[in-house]
Design a protein around this motif. Structure first.
Motif, PDB file in Angstrom:
ATOM      1  N   ASP A  36       0.821  -1.206   0.000  1.00 45.46           N
ATOM      2  CA  ASP A  36       0.000   0.000   0.000  1.00 45.46           C
ATOM      3  C   ASP A  36       0.860   1.264   0.000  1.00 45.46           C
ATOM      4  O   ASP A  36       0.550   2.234  -0.692  1.00 45.46           O
ATOM      5  N   GLY A  37       1.940   1.257   0.774  1.00 49.43           N
ATOM      6  CA  GLY A  37       2.823   2.420   0.812  1.00 49.43           C
ATOM      7  C   GLY A  37       3.468   2.695  -0.530  1.00 49.43           C
ATOM      8  O   GLY A  37       3.612   3.855  -0.941  1.00 49.43           O
ATOM      9  N   ALA A  40       0.774   4.176  -2.719  1.00 46.47           N
ATOM     10  CA  ALA A  40       0.429   5.541  -2.303  1.00 46.47           C
ATOM     11  C   ALA A  40       1.402   6.542  -2.911  1.00 46.47           C
ATOM     12  O   ALA A  40       0.993   7.584  -3.456  1.00 46.47           O
ATOM     13  N   ARG A  41       2.687   6.250  -2.831  1.00 45.14           N
ATOM     14  CA  ARG A  41       3.681   7.156  -3.401  1.00 45.14           C
ATOM     15  C   ARG A  41       3.539   7.247  -4.919  1.00 45.14           C
ATOM     16  O   ARG A  41       3.644   8.338  -5.514  1.00 45.14           O
ATOM     17  N   GLN A  43       0.769   6.727  -6.683  1.00 46.10           N
ATOM     18  CA  GLN A  43      -0.478   7.409  -7.027  1.00 46.10           C
ATOM     19  C   GLN A  43      -0.362   8.916  -6.858  1.00 46.10           C
ATOM     20  O   GLN A  43      -0.879   9.685  -7.672  1.00 46.10           O
ATOM     21  N   LEU A  44       0.334   9.345  -5.811  1.00 45.00           N
ATOM     22  CA  LEU A  44       0.537  10.791  -5.625  1.00 45.00           C
ATOM     23  C   LEU A  44       1.410  11.364  -6.730  1.00 45.00           C
ATOM     24  O   LEU A  44       1.168  12.477  -7.210  1.00 45.00           O
ATOM     25  N   SER A  62      -7.170  16.114   1.098  1.00 42.51           N
ATOM     26  CA  SER A  62      -6.264  14.960   1.094  1.00 42.51           C
ATOM     27  C   SER A  62      -6.051  14.517  -0.347  1.00 42.51           C
ATOM     28  O   SER A  62      -6.972  13.991  -0.974  1.00 42.51           O
ATOM     29  N   LEU A  64      -4.203  12.097  -1.444  1.00 39.24           N
ATOM     30  CA  LEU A  64      -4.241  10.642  -1.586  1.00 39.24           C
ATOM     31  C   LEU A  64      -5.680  10.138  -1.598  1.00 39.24           C
ATOM     32  O   LEU A  64      -6.036   9.282  -2.408  1.00 39.24           O
ATOM     33  N   ASP A  65      -6.505  10.659  -0.700  1.00 41.32           N
ATOM     34  CA  ASP A  65      -7.917  10.257  -0.696  1.00 41.32           C
ATOM     35  C   ASP A  65      -8.582  10.627  -2.020  1.00 41.32           C
ATOM     36  O   ASP A  65      -9.435   9.887  -2.527  1.00 41.32           O
ATOM     37  N   ARG A  68      -7.463   8.179  -4.734  1.00 40.04           N
ATOM     38  CA  ARG A  68      -7.971   6.841  -4.445  1.00 40.04           C
ATOM     39  C   ARG A  68      -9.480   6.737  -4.592  1.00 40.04           C
ATOM     40  O   ARG A  68     -10.010   5.640  -4.801  1.00 40.04           O
ATOM     41  N   PHE A 236      -4.928   0.681   4.120  1.00 39.12           N
ATOM     42  CA  PHE A 236      -5.917   1.161   3.150  1.00 39.12           C
ATOM     43  C   PHE A 236      -7.056   0.164   3.068  1.00 39.12           C
ATOM     44  O   PHE A 236      -6.854  -1.007   2.788  1.00 39.12           O
TER      45      PHE A 236
END
Length: 288
Positions: A36-37, A40-41, A43-44, A62, A64-65, A68, A236
């Motif tokens: 997930d980490g 996350a990186r 996706q950002l 947010s 990230l939110d 996602r 997540f």
């Protein structure tokens, strides 16, 4: 589909060859390591690249939110779920950054993403960069080495299950030096039928456990197949996970807590002696 198995490396020598520990099935991503980490990186980074291509930036509190929410909206409609092609996310975000509502942005990405205003060459570049980022080795989650070592000492047979790439899982296992704790790897969809097939690996009287971070993909089908299950909630949680309902035998915060519960359960239920007086279960005395 029958599970495909791959032996990573021999398990370490057991302290007593008469040990008959449990069969432990373990999910890989977000159970053993922090996939997930990594995502996350990535996706950002993808969101920033799309913003630069469109020339507009999200005002979401947010980031990230925000990305996602589009990720989940696309996954709910795609037959590959969260493994849908990343270019759909790129194009949906491009539409949204141009004031198209999310539902319509997702629909347009599906129907004709080439109208997103981002050149196809740029979409391909962003997608390649995303793939490069998610190829990075994820970090191990807390308690994984301790938990796997304890299972090994207790004579457990540990099998890693993945719906992703078996080769990628093998590389991550080798990268973190976990090969000595893993007996096999299976690559297959986690369905009720798959878990029922895997049950044939167990010896007579051997208890089977499933440890995973997803209620829908790990816990529920394993429970339906009659396995004991241990749920470790991931960082997540997609909305379909939040709505699934917990049917796990036990819930743990970390992998070593899950293995400790499993070993205590085995100690309480297994007879202390086999015929002939040989022990069938070894108490874990320490973690050195």
């Amino acid at each position: 589909m029958s599970p495909r198995q791959q032996t990573v490396s021999p398990a370490p020598p057991r302290l007593d060859i008469s040990l008959a520990g449990p069969l432990v099935l373990v999910d890989a991503d977000n159970t053993l390591w922090d996939t997930d980490g990594v995502f996350a990186r990535a996706q950002l980074s993808l969101l920033l690249a799309v913003e630069n291509a469109v020339g507009r930036h999200s005002q979401a509190e947010s980031r990230l939110d925000y990305v996602r929410s589009f990720d989940q909206a696309l996954a709910e409609q795609h037959h590959l779920g969260l493994r849908y092609p990343p270019r759909l996310l790129i194009q949906a975000l491009a539409f949204a950054l141009q004031d198209v509502p999310q539902q319509e942005a997702v629909r347009r990405a599906w129907s004709d993403g080439t109208q997103s205003g981002v050149a196809s060459e740029t979409v391909s570049q962003i997608e390649r960069a995303f793939f490069d980022m998610i190829a990075a080795h994820p970090s191990l989650l807390p308690g994984v080495v301790t938990g796997l070592r304890d299972l090994s000492v207790a004579g457990a047979t540990t099998v890693v299950l993945t719906e992703g790439s078996r080769k990628r899982v093998m590389r991550t296992i080798d990268h973190h030096g976990l090969g000595g704790f893993i007996d096999r790897i299976f690559e297959a969809p986690k369905t009720l039928r798959m878990f029922e097939r895997v049950k044939s690996l167990a010896g007579s009287g051997q208890t089977i456990y499933m440890i995973g971070d997803q209620l829908t993909r790990d816990i529920r089908p394993a429970s339906e197949a009659g396995l004991k299950t241990i749920y470790i909630p991931g960082a997540f949680q997609p909305k379909w996970e939040q709505q699934a309902g917990n049917v796990a035998t036990f819930q743990a915060e970390t992998f070593d807590a899950a293995s400790s519960f499993l070993l205590r359960a085995e100690e309480e239920t297994r007879p202390s002696q086999q015929e002939g007086g040989k022990p069938t279960y070894l108490r874990v005395q320490n973690r050195t």
